[in-house]
Design a protein around this motif. Structure first.
Motif, PDB file in Angstrom:
ATOM      1  N   GLY A 135       0.810  -1.210   0.000  1.00  0.00           N
ATOM      2  CA  GLY A 135       0.000   0.000   0.000  1.00  0.00           C
ATOM      3  C   GLY A 135       0.838   1.251   0.000  1.00  0.00           C
ATOM      4  O   GLY A 135       1.978   1.264  -0.493  1.00  0.00           O
ATOM      5  N   TYR A 136       0.293   2.310   0.597  1.00  0.00           N
ATOM      6  CA  TYR A 136       0.891   3.632   0.528  1.00  0.00           C
ATOM      7  C   TYR A 136       0.961   4.271   1.903  1.00  0.00           C
ATOM      8  O   TYR A 136       0.218   3.924   2.812  1.00  0.00           O
ATOM      9  CB  TYR A 136       0.082   4.515  -0.428  1.00  0.00           C
ATOM     10  CG  TYR A 136      -0.001   3.954  -1.825  1.00  0.00           C
ATOM     11  CD1 TYR A 136       1.022   4.157  -2.737  1.00  0.00           C
ATOM     12  CD2 TYR A 136      -1.098   3.180  -2.228  1.00  0.00           C
ATOM     13  CE1 TYR A 136       0.961   3.634  -4.016  1.00  0.00           C
ATOM     14  CE2 TYR A 136      -1.170   2.648  -3.505  1.00  0.00           C
ATOM     15  CZ  TYR A 136      -0.135   2.874  -4.396  1.00  0.00           C
ATOM     16  OH  TYR A 136      -0.193   2.340  -5.658  1.00  0.00           O
ATOM     17  N   LYS A 137       1.863   5.228   2.024  1.00  0.00           N
ATOM     18  CA  LYS A 137       2.009   5.957   3.284  1.00  0.00           C
ATOM     19  C   LYS A 137       1.155   7.223   3.250  1.00  0.00           C
ATOM     20  O   LYS A 137       0.651   7.630   2.197  1.00  0.00           O
ATOM     21  CB  LYS A 137       3.471   6.331   3.503  1.00  0.00           C
ATOM     22  CG  LYS A 137       4.024   7.265   2.434  1.00  0.00           C
ATOM     23  CD  LYS A 137       5.406   7.757   2.801  1.00  0.00           C
ATOM     24  CE  LYS A 137       5.907   8.767   1.767  1.00  0.00           C
ATOM     25  NZ  LYS A 137       7.080   9.509   2.193  1.00  0.00           N
ATOM     26  N   ALA A 138       1.019   7.848   4.399  1.00  0.00           N
ATOM     27  CA  ALA A 138       0.331   9.142   4.500  1.00  0.00           C
ATOM     28  C   ALA A 138       1.321  10.160   5.032  1.00  0.00           C
ATOM     29  O   ALA A 138       1.904   9.965   6.098  1.00  0.00           O
ATOM     30  CB  ALA A 138      -0.871   9.043   5.434  1.00  0.00           C
ATOM     31  N   ASP A 139       1.536  11.228   4.291  1.00  0.00           N
ATOM     32  CA  ASP A 139       2.499  12.261   4.678  1.00  0.00           C
ATOM     33  C   ASP A 139       1.804  13.442   5.343  1.00  0.00           C
ATOM     34  O   ASP A 139       0.585  13.612   5.233  1.00  0.00           O
ATOM     35  CB  ASP A 139       3.239  12.781   3.449  1.00  0.00           C
ATOM     36  CG  ASP A 139       4.371  11.860   3.015  1.00  0.00           C
ATOM     37  OD1 ASP A 139       4.893  11.122   3.865  1.00  0.00           O
ATOM     38  OD2 ASP A 139       4.721  11.887   1.822  1.00  0.00           O
ATOM     39  N   MET A 140       2.625  14.258   5.985  1.00  0.00           N
ATOM     40  CA  MET A 140       2.150  15.591   6.338  1.00  0.00           C
ATOM     41  C   MET A 140       1.860  16.352   5.047  1.00  0.00           C
ATOM     42  O   MET A 140       2.438  16.058   3.991  1.00  0.00           O
ATOM     43  CB  MET A 140       3.198  16.321   7.167  1.00  0.00           C
ATOM     44  CG  MET A 140       3.437  15.704   8.543  1.00  0.00           C
ATOM     45  SD  MET A 140       2.009  15.897   9.632  1.00  0.00           S
ATOM     46  CE  MET A 140       2.199  17.628  10.105  1.00  0.00           C
TER      47      MET A 140
END
Length: 792
Positions: free
Chosen positions: A667-672
């Motif tokens: 999957g994917y990360k969540a950034d600021m």
């Protein structure tokens, strides 16, 4: 990826919050005056107090607080000015105390890093400057048919003339997605080509410590005589022998001291700024955005142009469209094209040297002397050009086109402004380097760790997430290990196309993982990118990458440059964001959110197989090792070597994303969301043009425009529906292309976590009913959230 999220830090679900809580933040609660806020704690962290640009920590005020001075923002245009001044000061900061607090090694600082970020190539595999400039300046209507054909590779006709008056032309470099250097703008408007100080488009750079003193009149006459005498190319037999080799004979240990250095020729390649400085038009003027993605550049398309130029140097034996490997022994050079280009370069240096580097005496001298140096090595230069084209052909047309890119769309090399299939395509580099004549890559892997799966085998029994057919057995023979990587390409090559957007790099200190899918550690992000872009670990400009990590860690995001920020609505939006989004978009979030749960296109998460993971990591490690050996005993010689044992190094260079695929957690990360306004279009694959459409999935268009630098201030993103009717300035470049979300890897599905905030837009077409959609979204809580996101 912009992700809205609520509740637990480990579970994502759409806005299952008490609606009474959200209603309490509704528009009716807004007041024009900001609430009273005790800003003392914020002021103590601010630039004004510390001299350092940093995001505010534990900022929980109801109002919008400035990271510049820690005060409540009451005037957005004034805040923009403050932030821009603070960013300019950071980019020019050479204070050693500041540098130490930012994390720079002694002797390095933001000013140095910014100069290298803009002005140094990430590697030294590029074409010699004087030859490259000769090619760029070729007349598309040149009387020589071979030179005319090369000119039309690099310049394309456009219906929108470039320039004004008699100097206007329809032949441009628009299709590359690169524009003039920021220094060549006057009050936000690009100068005419003849008035510019930078001879190359912004993002192209060369690096060479050699300096050239002005030539006296007598020296000029002598040098011009040498240029004239060399005008006739006579090394045809040597040229034929060189191009049929394509690969140069090298000995790793003997040649290593020269690796990672420019040599005596100025070689042109991309700088970091080519991809990581964005642009936007504000009130008719161009504004540059350090650290933000270049939403226009066609980086891999540039490789195609070099490949086509190489093919133009070949009479037979190199079909750029074929999907089988080129046989070097069958290459026959186009001697007429080589001779014509050679003579054109020398004539340019002799008759119009000011068109190379510039008109100063030092630049004239550099142009003439570099032309002589290139002329002296021209068979090798053409060999390098053709070899580069052959390798590009192998990576894209043989590896990618026979595996992940079998379908007609997406194109394997172009039609992706602001995007790259960086890691999917780069996997072809692993196969390329198994073909080195001296087998030095596999020998390096064995010296580094003979227990690498490249030798012990890619199997579940050996601790890998899956068996790789044809590569499960152990071997101690480096040639066997390399041969089976090549032989079993279809078993490990990336299986799907995965063009993704170039990421921003601002305030990267708040990111635990690098890249959209978190496939690397933060400390390896700059060198790994440089190594894959350069294509050869032996020629990476490792030195410049060291200060780039602390530089991007502390590089602030550019402020939203338009006056259309309603601060009272932004306060409402901040409350919404804190309740529903901030638990995901939190500093140094280590979570990877499965693509299946997000509902977004999964392709990017599938491209790194175990073979490509270990192979690409070895290429980065080889570049780092070469730098360490060549600079042993010098400060920073080991800067790029991750801490810990071999497995820890491997995980920092490339996370075990193949295991995620096997376990269905890919999957994917969540950034600021620092500077999120400038990162449009949205999602990892850039499939949603604006933030408003991201929050409200029903409003997403199936097709839209990418590359437009005009801005949609209502829905927050670059203009996506209307093509420009004129250039941004008479002398500016522009590249706008259509994006089709029905193409593989480009789906605009998923990330529906903001849908509960959205008004009813049923029956409204995203383009035909755009104004009605805008009115409904801006009049709802979505409008408040958009106002807040503009301030980040």
């Amino acid at each position: 990826m912009f992700m809205l999220r609520s509740g637990s830090p480990l579970v994502v679900f759409p806005f299952l919050l008490g609606l009474a809580c959200l209603a309490g933040c509704g528009r009716g609660q807004a007041t024009n005056a900001p609430p009273a806020v005790d800003t003392a704690a914020y002021a103590a962290q601010s630039v004004a107090a510390t001299g350092l640009v940093r995001p505010l920590q534990t900022e929980t005020a109801d109002a919008i607080v400035s990271w510049v001075d820690g005060q409540v923002v009451t005037d957005w245009p004034a805040e923009v000015t403050k932030r821009e001044k603070a960013i300019a000061a950071y980019l020019d900061d050479a204070d050693p105390d500041h540098a130490a607090q930012y994390g720079f090694r002694s002797g390095q600082n933001p000013r140095l890093a910014w100069n290298w970020f803009r002005g140094s190539p990430v590697g030294f595999t590029g074409i010699p400057y004087v030859l490259f400039k000769t090619i760029l300046d070729l007349d598309p209507n040149h009387p020589d048919p071979t030179l005319r054909a090369i000119a039309r590779i690099w310049k394309r006709e456009t219906a929108m003339p470039l320039g004004a008056g008699a100097a206007a032309t329809t032949w441009t470099l628009d299709h590359l997605g690169v524009g003039p250097d920021p220094a060549d703008y006057a009050d936000g408007v690009a100068r005419a080509a003849g008035e510019r100080t930078s001879p190359l488009p912004f993002g192209f750079a060369f690096e060479n410590p050699a300096t050239f003193a002005p030539l006296s009149k007598a020296e000029t006459v002598a040098v011009d005589g040498r240029l004239l005498a060399r005008r006739a190319f006579t090394n045809t037999s040597l040229l034929i022998a060189k191009v049929r080799a394509t690969d140069t004979d090298e000995n790793w240990e003997k040649d290593r001291p020269g690796f990672g250095s420019p040599g005596k020729l100025d070689r042109v390649f991309f700088s970091c700024a080519a991809c990581h400085v964005g642009r936007v038009v504000v009130a008719g003027k161009m504004k540059f955005l350090p650290g933000m993605p270049n939403t226009e550049i066609e980086g891999q398309y540039y490789s195609k142009l070099l490949m086509l130029t190489a093919a133009a140097m070949v009479q037979s034996g190199f079909d750029a469209e074929a999907q089988v490997p080129v046989k070097a022994s069958e290459i026959r050079p186009n001697t007429a094209a080589v001779k014509a280009l050679y003579a054109e370069m020398l004539n340019k240096a002799r008759q119009h040297p000011e068109t190379l580097y510039g008109a100063s005496p030092e630049q004239i001298a550099r142009g003439k002397m570099q032309a002589l140096a290139v002329a002296g090595e021209f068979p090798r230069v053409i060999q390098d050009l053709i070899a580069s084209g052959v390798k590009t052909h192998f990576i894209y047309k043989v590896v990618a086109k026979n595996n992940g890119y079998k379908a007609a769309l997406p194109d394997v090399l172009e039609d992706r402004p602001g995007q790259m299939d960086a890691f999917g395509i780069a996997s072809g580099l692993v196969a390329i380097h198994t073909r080195r004549p001296d087998n030095s890559f596999l020998e390096f892997v064995r010296r580094d760790n003979p227990k690498s799966p490249i030798f012990t085998g890619f199997s579940v029994a050996n601790g890998l997430p899956a068996d790789v057919p044809g590569m499960t057995d152990a071997t101690t023979d480096a040639k066997v290990a390399g041969a089976r990587i090549l032989k079993n390409l279809s078993a490990w090559a990336p299986p799907v196309p995965a063009p993704i957007d170039i990421k921003s790099v601002n305030w990267a200190t708040e990111r635990y993982h690098a890249n959209w899918d978190g496939n690397q550690g933060a400390s390896s992000r700059t060198l790994a990118s440089g190594a894959s872009a350069t294509g050869d670990p032996r020629m990476v400009n490792v030195r410049i990458h060291e200060p780039l990590n602390p530089f991007i860690d502390n590089l602030p995001p550019p402020p939203y440059p338009f006056a259309s920020v309603d601060l009272s609505r932004a306060r409402e939006g901040k409350a919404l964001f804190g309740a529903a989004c901030a638990s995901c978009h939190t500093p140094r979030n280590q979570a990877i959110y499965p693509a299946s749960m997000l509902g977004v296109d999964p392709n990017r998460t599938l491209v790194n197989t175990s073979v490509s993971r270990y192979g690409l990591a070895a290429l980065v490690l080889e570049a780092c090792t070469i730098y360490g050996l060549n600079n042993a005993g010098q400060p920073g010689a080991d800067w790029c070597m991750p801490k810990g044992d071999w497995d820890a190094r491997m995980n920092e260079y490339f996370r075990d994303t193949p295991r995620r695929v096997a376990e269905k957690t890919n999957g994917y990360k969540a950034d600021m969301l620092h500077g999120i306004w400038a990162q449009a279009p949205y999602l990892h694959n850039g499939s949603v043009p604006t933030l408003g459409q991201l929050i409200c999935p029903a409003t997403r268009p199936g097709r839209f425009l990418r590359g437009n630098l005009h801005y949609d201030e209502q829905l927050v993103g670059f203009e996506w529906a209307t093509r420009p009717t004129a250039r941004y300035g008479p002398n500016d470049t522009m590249l706008v292309k259509e994006y089709d979300t029905s193409v593989a890897g480009k789906a605009n599905t998923g990330h529906t976590f903001g849908a509960d905030l959205c008004p009813d837009t049923a029956g409204l077409d995203p383009v035909a009913n755009r104004q009605a959609i805008e009115q409904r979204l801006l009049g709802s809580r979505v409008g408040a959230l958009l106002a807040y996101l503009k301030t980040l």
